[in-house]
Write an enzyme that holds these catalytic residues in place. Structure first.
Site, PDB file in Angstrom:
ATOM      1  N   VAL A  83       0.845  -1.197   0.000  1.00 38.69           N
ATOM      2  CA  VAL A  83       0.000   0.000   0.000  1.00 38.69           C
ATOM      3  C   VAL A  83       0.879   1.247   0.000  1.00 38.69           C
ATOM      4  O   VAL A  83       0.645   2.205  -0.748  1.00 38.69           O
ATOM      5  CB  VAL A  83      -0.944  -0.002   1.213  1.00 38.69           C
ATOM      6  CG1 VAL A  83      -1.763   1.290   1.262  1.00 38.69           C
ATOM      7  CG2 VAL A  83      -1.868  -1.217   1.177  1.00 38.69           C
ATOM      8  N   LYS A  84       1.924   1.226   0.828  1.00 42.23           N
ATOM      9  CA  LYS A  84       2.794   2.402   0.909  1.00 42.23           C
ATOM     10  C   LYS A  84       3.581   2.613  -0.384  1.00 42.23           C
ATOM     11  O   LYS A  84       3.704   3.737  -0.876  1.00 42.23           O
ATOM     12  CB  LYS A  84       3.758   2.275   2.084  1.00 42.23           C
ATOM     13  CG  LYS A  84       4.705   3.462   2.182  1.00 42.23           C
ATOM     14  CD  LYS A  84       5.383   3.568   3.512  1.00 42.23           C
ATOM     15  CE  LYS A  84       6.177   4.874   3.590  1.00 42.23           C
ATOM     16  NZ  LYS A  84       6.763   5.088   4.913  1.00 42.23           N
ATOM     17  N   MET A  85       4.124   1.555  -0.939  1.00 43.93           N
ATOM     18  CA  MET A  85       4.936   1.680  -2.143  1.00 43.93           C
ATOM     19  C   MET A  85       4.116   2.198  -3.328  1.00 43.93           C
ATOM     20  O   MET A  85       4.560   3.079  -4.074  1.00 43.93           O
ATOM     21  CB  MET A  85       5.568   0.341  -2.499  1.00 43.93           C
ATOM     22  CG  MET A  85       6.630  -0.144  -1.535  1.00 43.93           C
ATOM     23  SD  MET A  85       8.169   0.825  -1.553  1.00 43.93           S
ATOM     24  CE  MET A  85       7.915   1.862  -0.098  1.00 43.93           C
ATOM     25  N   SER A  94       3.307   5.795  -2.678  1.00 43.87           N
ATOM     26  CA  SER A  94       4.488   6.651  -2.624  1.00 43.87           C
ATOM     27  C   SER A  94       4.852   7.221  -3.988  1.00 43.87           C
ATOM     28  O   SER A  94       5.398   8.326  -4.079  1.00 43.87           O
ATOM     29  CB  SER A  94       5.674   5.867  -2.049  1.00 43.87           C
ATOM     30  OG  SER A  94       6.785   6.698  -1.834  1.00 43.87           O
TER      31      SER A  94
END
Length: 294
Positions: free
Chosen positions: A174-176, A179
């Site tokens: 989710v973060k990648m 980002s």
């Protein structure tokens, strides 16, 4: 699993210090220790001073973290697997390795496999917002095979977390993916406005962007993006390099993230001589001067 009585930090930079400060305030009974690669090398004195000020037990070697119930890995993206391997020998069935590093799902899956092979638990914890001022209460996503066992401890310690799944790498995915947009918007903003200043059309570009995208809040958003990249560009570049790996692994355009990483790295270098703040136009000119001097 009840809340741990002892937490060790593998890496004691900005994120670890922010987590420690709020954890210690909310849970006075906790015992803390820390190791950082700067001990015994460049930055040794400053790191020891920071650890002393925080009241954490200084561990000269990674293996000295053994005995802590939780080991929170908070290192630079390129060091995440190396850092985890440095403590494999002291992991037991009673240890949880909490990996908050901004790395690709594949890297976290590999790390989880090596940690779990030692009988320890692994938690993929993805930090989804700046760690100041909320520290460990910063919104996070959590994933791992031991989620059912770890959930009560996260709640007891006061984490603000959302279950992302059972498979390691699910939270960092989710973060990648996100980002690319967040760090990419920063890179687009700073590079566009640097080009505008060099082309002698900065007022016109700022005015045009404000009319086309009023919801972003120009020019305040520009000042914020310059501040974030100047202060955190080096760390953001390492993160976005992992984003590139993540997108390549999905069969998409990792090269886009790689270009964003180059901009973030250039801004990080400029931040070594440029202090954000003040008039935006003057700041942009100062950054351009620093970037030309590379």
């Amino acid at each position: 699993m009840s809340a741990p009585a002892s937490i060790a930090f593998l890496g004691f930079g900005e994120a670890a210090r922010a987590f420690h400060a709020t954890l210690a305030e909310a849970n006075p009974q906790l015992r803390f220790s820390a190791h950082d690669i700067k001990l015994g090398g460049a930055g040794d004195a400053a790191m020891r001073a920071a650890m002393d000020a925080a009241g954490v037990r200084i561990c000269e070697r990674p293996e000295d973290l053994g005995g802590a119930e939780w080991i929170v890995s908070a290192v630079t993206a390129d060091q995440s697997l190396i850092a985890a391997r440095s403590v494999l020998g002291v992991l037991t069935a009673d240890t949880v390795l909490v990996d908050i590093n901004s790395v690709s799902p594949g890297r976290k899956q590999q790390t989880a496999a090596e940690v779990e092979a030692r009988g320890a638990a692994y938690l993929d914890l993805a930090v989804m917002a700046p760690v100041h001022p909320r520290g460990h209460r910063t919104p996070t996503g959590a994933a791992g095979h031991a989620m059912d066992r770890l959930a009560p401890a996260l709640d007891a310690l006061g984490f603000d977390w959302t279950r992302a799944g059972e498979a390691p790498g699910r939270a960092t995915a989710v973060k990648m993916v996100r980002s690319l947009f967040v760090k990419g918007l920063e890179a687009l903003t700073v590079e566009c406005l640097l080009a505008a200043e060099r082309s002698d059309c900065l007022p016109e570009i700022l005015g045009s962007l404000a009319r086309s995208y009023p919801g972003l809040g120009w020019p305040e958003i520009a000042a914020y993006q310059f501040e974030r990249t100047l202060v955190h560009g080096h760390r953001r570049a390492a993160e976005v390099e992992e984003v590139a790996v993540s997108y390549d692994d999905l069969g998409l355009t990792g090269a886009l993230a790689a270009a964003i990483a180059q901009v973030q790295a250039a801004m990080g270098r400029a931040g070594e001589s440029v202090t954000p703040g003040g008039d935006l136009a003057a700041l942009i000119a100062e950054v351009n001067a620093a970037r030309r001097g590379e």
